[in-house]
Structure formats: structure tokens, C-alpha cells
Design a protein around this motif. Sequence first.
Motif, PDB file in Angstrom:
ATOM      1  N   GLU A 192       0.820  -1.221   0.000  1.00  0.00           N
ATOM      2  CA  GLU A 192       0.000   0.000   0.000  1.00  0.00           C
ATOM      3  C   GLU A 192       0.848   1.264   0.000  1.00  0.00           C
ATOM      4  O   GLU A 192       0.587   2.222  -0.731  1.00  0.00           O
ATOM      5  N   GLN A 193       1.880   1.288   0.814  1.00  0.00           N
ATOM      6  CA  GLN A 193       2.657   2.513   0.963  1.00  0.00           C
ATOM      7  C   GLN A 193       3.531   2.817  -0.244  1.00  0.00           C
ATOM      8  O   GLN A 193       4.059   3.926  -0.366  1.00  0.00           O
ATOM      9  N   SER A 195       2.708   3.501  -3.253  1.00  0.00           N
ATOM     10  CA  SER A 195       2.175   4.648  -3.979  1.00  0.00           C
ATOM     11  C   SER A 195       2.080   5.891  -3.099  1.00  0.00           C
ATOM     12  O   SER A 195       2.238   7.013  -3.576  1.00  0.00           O
ATOM     13  N   ARG A 196       1.838   5.705  -1.833  1.00  0.00           N
ATOM     14  CA  ARG A 196       1.670   6.837  -0.896  1.00  0.00           C
ATOM     15  C   ARG A 196       2.999   7.450  -0.504  1.00  0.00           C
ATOM     16  O   ARG A 196       3.099   8.656  -0.254  1.00  0.00           O
ATOM     17  N   GLN A 199       4.654  10.864   2.337  1.00  0.00           N
ATOM     18  CA  GLN A 199       4.155  12.231   2.278  1.00  0.00           C
ATOM     19  C   GLN A 199       3.205  12.514   3.445  1.00  0.00           C
ATOM     20  O   GLN A 199       2.488  11.620   3.901  1.00  0.00           O
ATOM     21  N   TRP A 201      -0.085  13.831   5.494  1.00  0.00           N
ATOM     22  CA  TRP A 201      -1.514  13.879   5.196  1.00  0.00           C
ATOM     23  C   TRP A 201      -1.939  15.321   4.900  1.00  0.00           C
ATOM     24  O   TRP A 201      -1.329  16.280   5.392  1.00  0.00           O
ATOM     25  N   LEU A 214       2.509  11.459  -9.330  1.00  0.00           N
ATOM     26  CA  LEU A 214       2.289  10.159  -8.708  1.00  0.00           C
ATOM     27  C   LEU A 214       3.581   9.381  -8.521  1.00  0.00           C
ATOM     28  O   LEU A 214       3.708   8.589  -7.590  1.00  0.00           O
ATOM     29  N   GLY A 217       5.658   9.577  -4.998  1.00  0.00           N
ATOM     30  CA  GLY A 217       5.385   8.694  -3.875  1.00  0.00           C
ATOM     31  C   GLY A 217       6.199   7.421  -3.948  1.00  0.00           C
ATOM     32  O   GLY A 217       6.735   6.947  -2.935  1.00  0.00           O
TER      33      GLY A 217
END
Length: 346
Positions: A192-193, A195-196, A199, A201, A214, A217
Motif C-alpha cells: 500500500e505505501q 504509492s503513498r 508524504q 496527510w 504520482l 510517492g
Amino acid sequence: MRWNDLYIAGVGTYLPEQVETVDDAIAAGRYTEEKKAMNGYRELRVAAPGETGPVMAAKAGLEAVERSGLSPLDFGLTVHASLSHQGLDLWTPASYVQANTVGGTGPAFEVKQGCNGLMAAVDLAASYLSSHRDLPAALVTAGDAFHLPYFDRWASEEQNVNGDGAGALVLSNRSGFARIRSIHSHSDSTLEQMSRGFQPWTTGPFADGQTLQLSSGVEDFLQNADVDLDDMIARIGGGVRHSLKMALYEAEIELADARFFLHQQLAETIVTHGICGLLGVDRASTTYDWAKQYSMVGTADVALGLDHVLAERDPKPGDLIVLQSSGAGYVWTAAVIEILEVPSWV
């Protein structure tokens, strides 16, 4: 999941009129010759003002419903999938699609599962139709438009290029031109992380007013000392293989039995190594080279590919088609369908 009474009764697509080529983007300074050579895209469609994802999805949905021959009264569910901004904040695009296609009192749900959205929606709709036997049909749509300043279709991702458009499928538990023999979804949340990244919130969308990047990330994630790149790549490849393996097993076929293999319109290097090379897929069985004129149309690629196969690739009763997609998160979905008859609209 193996299905014995799940069908595709209609397929619809919508593509905007405006064409923008890779060479146009290079001339405008938005793309490079190096990326053109590496990623393989040729051109794409650009939505006109007001042609939001849900607006285009409703047009594709209307075509799919008309082709299905079903009455709006037959539809007990609408599911809409998307990647992009859907035209307004904090509203319900799935209900808009429903209101502008089949109407009625059945629920309308939205699926946000990245590039895997359409196939994830098909999987969910299939289960709904199985548990609600009195509801003959479900409409599944996907629609996306990618616009500056929020999203740069040519540069917000390092490899994939994003075109505008929509696709739709009508599922039925009664009849259709094709039978869905199996669907299998698989996830690995340890990715999951990726792509995130790391960074911070934000308190709202587009908080800093900067065009999305994109790839940043992923780059941020990979720079962390705790990340094992080889393990990450192995997990992604493993998810692709597992979803396909299970869909084939549940459909009781081998990959070689399928005449067509439909996947997302990813960059050339990803398709070459991450699909054809990894899975042993014959590129000639795909719609990849044909669809380079549209690039990656949000989450609608598989619907566009199926519509093309039906119209231009001379499918025969008994032909098997594999559908495969994936989305950050990470979730993979694969399905096997069998052509029962050539659709009346072809």
C-alpha cells in the motif's frame, strides 16, 4: 470464484472526439522523445469541457444497456469505478450514472480501487447478482478525464500516459452473449505505501495547488532504507501470477486455451516484461497495439478491449477470453469469459 450462471449481456464505450498525439505533446514540451521510445504510446483522446468521467460513463452505460436488450426495470444495481477527479467534490457520481442510464430504486455504489476499479466492480457486482436472484442485471461503468492543473496526463506518471474515455458492462444472472466462468481477486496490502510514500496527510484535495506527481510517492518509498526492492518486485509479480492462476484454475482451463488476453494499456516496458514476459502471454492475443491510439483510459481499458474484440477480431462461440488488471493498493483481478454467441449489435 467459479460462476455457472453469470453473463455479460452488453458492452458500451465512449471516447471523446479531440485527439492529441504524442508528437503534439513533445512539441508543446509536455513529453519527450525518450519517453515516446520507452513507453510506446501514440495518441489519446481529450474530453471536452463538461465531459467528466461520470458524464462519459453514462454515455457508455446507455450503449451497453441498449445493446443488452434489457429493460431498465431489470437493473437492480449500478456500480461506477474511476481514477480521476469526477467533476465535483463530495458528491455521488455512481448515482449520477444511474439516474442517466437505468434509473430505478436499486443501489448505486462507487468503487475507487485505482486502475483495477472496473474489474473490482465486476467482481462485486457478480456477488450481488448471485445473492439477489430476483434482480436480473447490474450495470458496471468506468469513466475518467485527466485535466490540468490537477493532473498532467503526460507527466503526472513516469511511464503510463492517461487518455480520457469510458467503458461499461451489463452483467446478468439470466443470459448474455458471453458467460463469465470465473473471477478471482487478490490483494497484498504490504504494498500500500508504495504509492503513498511518506508524504504528510492533507486536509483536503489539491491542498498545495500543485499538479499531481504520482511517481514521487514511489520514489519517496524506494529511498527508505527499510524497503527491499527485490521483495517488492517479487510481490507485485506474484500477485499478477496468482490472480491469473486462480482464475484459470476456477475456470478449468489453461492460458493456452484462451484466444484473447485483455489487459490494461500500460507502458510498453511494463507490458513486455510484466505481462507478456512474466505470464507467457502472446502479444498477438491482446489488443495492446491497437489501443496505443487511446493510451491508458483510466480504469476502462478492459471494456474498450472487449468491445474491439467483438467488433473487429471475429470472435466465435466457444472462444475464451482472459481479462486481467491490477491497481495500487495492491489489488489484482482476473476473469475468464466464454463467448456463447456473436452479439446482435456486431
